[in-house]
Design a protein around this motif. Sequence first.
Motif, mmCIF file in Angstrom:
data_model
loop_
_atom_site.group_PDB
_atom_site.id
_atom_site.type_symbol
_atom_site.label_atom_id
_atom_site.label_comp_id
_atom_site.label_asym_id
_atom_site.label_seq_id
_atom_site.Cartn_x
_atom_site.Cartn_y
_atom_site.Cartn_z
ATOM 1 N N HIS A 6 0.828 -1.214 0.000
ATOM 2 C CA HIS A 6 0.000 0.000 0.000
ATOM 3 C C HIS A 6 0.849 1.245 0.000
ATOM 4 C CE1 HIS A 6 -2.994 2.963 0.890
ATOM 5 N NE2 HIS A 6 -2.570 3.176 2.116
ATOM 6 N N LEU A 7 0.725 2.022 -1.061
ATOM 7 C CA LEU A 7 1.338 3.342 -1.113
ATOM 8 C C LEU A 7 0.390 4.315 -0.433
ATOM 9 C CD1 LEU A 7 3.560 5.264 -2.191
ATOM 10 C CD2 LEU A 7 2.157 5.514 -4.268
ATOM 11 N N GLY A 8 0.890 5.034 0.560
ATOM 12 C CA GLY A 8 0.032 5.930 1.315
ATOM 13 C C GLY A 8 -0.741 6.899 0.447
ATOM 14 N N LYS A 9 -2.008 7.095 0.793
ATOM 15 C CA LYS A 9 -2.873 8.046 0.094
ATOM 16 C C LYS A 9 -2.903 7.761 -1.398
ATOM 17 C CE LYS A 9 -1.948 11.598 3.591
ATOM 18 N NZ LYS A 9 -1.077 10.728 4.423
ATOM 19 N N SER A 10 -3.285 6.549 -1.732
ATOM 20 C CA SER A 10 -3.337 6.155 -3.138
ATOM 21 C C SER A 10 -4.477 5.180 -3.371
ATOM 22 C CB SER A 10 -2.016 5.498 -3.563
ATOM 23 O OG SER A 10 -1.974 4.141 -3.158
ATOM 24 N N ARG A 33 5.178 8.134 0.568
ATOM 25 C CA ARG A 33 5.474 8.905 -0.637
ATOM 26 C C ARG A 33 6.725 9.753 -0.423
ATOM 27 N NH1 ARG A 33 1.491 9.605 -4.526
ATOM 28 N NH2 ARG A 33 -0.465 8.499 -4.122
ATOM 29 N N HIS A 34 7.339 10.166 -1.514
ATOM 30 C CA HIS A 34 8.483 11.058 -1.426
ATOM 31 C C HIS A 34 8.030 12.375 -0.801
ATOM 32 C CE1 HIS A 34 11.738 13.763 -2.631
ATOM 33 N NE2 HIS A 34 12.481 12.683 -2.843
ATOM 34 N N PRO A 35 8.754 12.898 0.174
ATOM 35 C CA PRO A 35 8.276 14.089 0.889
ATOM 36 C C PRO A 35 8.169 15.340 0.033
ATOM 37 C CG PRO A 35 10.528 13.537 1.524
ATOM 38 C CD PRO A 35 10.025 12.393 0.718
ATOM 39 N N VAL A 36 8.897 15.398 -1.074
ATOM 40 C CA VAL A 36 8.861 16.585 -1.934
ATOM 41 C C VAL A 36 7.954 16.367 -3.142
ATOM 42 C CG1 VAL A 36 10.213 18.161 -3.355
ATOM 43 C CG2 VAL A 36 11.145 17.320 -1.186
ATOM 44 N N PRO A 54 -2.008 0.274 -7.171
ATOM 45 C CA PRO A 54 -1.591 -0.703 -6.177
ATOM 46 C C PRO A 54 -0.809 -1.862 -6.781
ATOM 47 C CG PRO A 54 -3.847 -1.161 -6.811
ATOM 48 C CD PRO A 54 -3.418 0.052 -7.604
ATOM 49 N N VAL A 55 -0.182 -2.617 -5.874
ATOM 50 C CA VAL A 55 0.494 -3.861 -6.225
ATOM 51 C C VAL A 55 0.216 -4.863 -5.120
ATOM 52 C CG1 VAL A 55 2.722 -5.000 -6.612
ATOM 53 C CG2 VAL A 55 2.345 -2.694 -7.501
ATOM 54 N N ASP A 205 -3.709 4.353 6.253
ATOM 55 C CA ASP A 205 -3.394 5.781 6.320
ATOM 56 C C ASP A 205 -3.793 6.338 7.685
ATOM 57 O OD1 ASP A 205 -2.492 6.710 3.498
ATOM 58 O OD2 ASP A 205 -4.224 5.420 3.104
ATOM 59 N N PRO A 206 -3.108 5.906 8.731
ATOM 60 C CA PRO A 206 -3.519 6.301 10.076
ATOM 61 C C PRO A 206 -3.388 7.793 10.347
ATOM 62 C CG PRO A 206 -1.380 5.202 10.109
ATOM 63 C CD PRO A 206 -1.930 5.025 8.726
#
Length: 213
Positions: A6-10, A33-36, A54-55, A205-206
């Motif tokens: 799970h990629l956050g917020k996706s 995710r990358h912060p920038v 997703p994967v 996504d807590p």
Amino acid sequence: MLTVHHLGKSQSERIVWLCEELGIPYELKVYDRHPVTRLAQPDYKALHPIGAAPVITDGDLVLAESAAIVDYIVARYGNGRLVLAADHPDFAQFLYWFHFANGTLQPATGRNMILGRLNLAADNPMLLAMKARLKLALDLVEARLGKADYLAGREFTTADIMNVFSLTTMRLFLPFDLAPYPAILAYLQRIGARDAYQRAMRKGDPDMAPLLT
């Protein structure tokens, strides 16, 4: 073991939610995710050649595309749950709304997100056309939910799991107002009351409050 990456917020929140609804054993791996750039980082992109969420992995299987993953998990582990059979009176509606998610609604939001980042003039023809396309999609969802509790009809199905992301979490990337859509807002309250949805969002996504209003 079935593993949900799970990629956050996706859109991969769909898969976490599906597993919670089915109550099946799975391992959840959460990636930041990358912060920038806010894009997937190299560890996530390495999971699959397309590099997008997703994967899932299941033994030696590596599978991407949310609709394919939903179909796979339901067929392999669902025992007929959350889908409608061909002889069900709402079968055609179930098929339509399941495919509406990635065929119409999510592309409409995605295109508007991209165009919104280009600083186009407010009267740009492409921008106006894409805004109209999104409004048309939302109007159609509103009309459907004014007549039925769930997109396929009376029953909650994977068609709902597929569409809710575009009406909720996607608004982090493309803010749009749902105030003109009371049936959608009432529907999102029904979704938000589901125990499986609450568990999925807490696990995946807590740090994010679901966008249900």
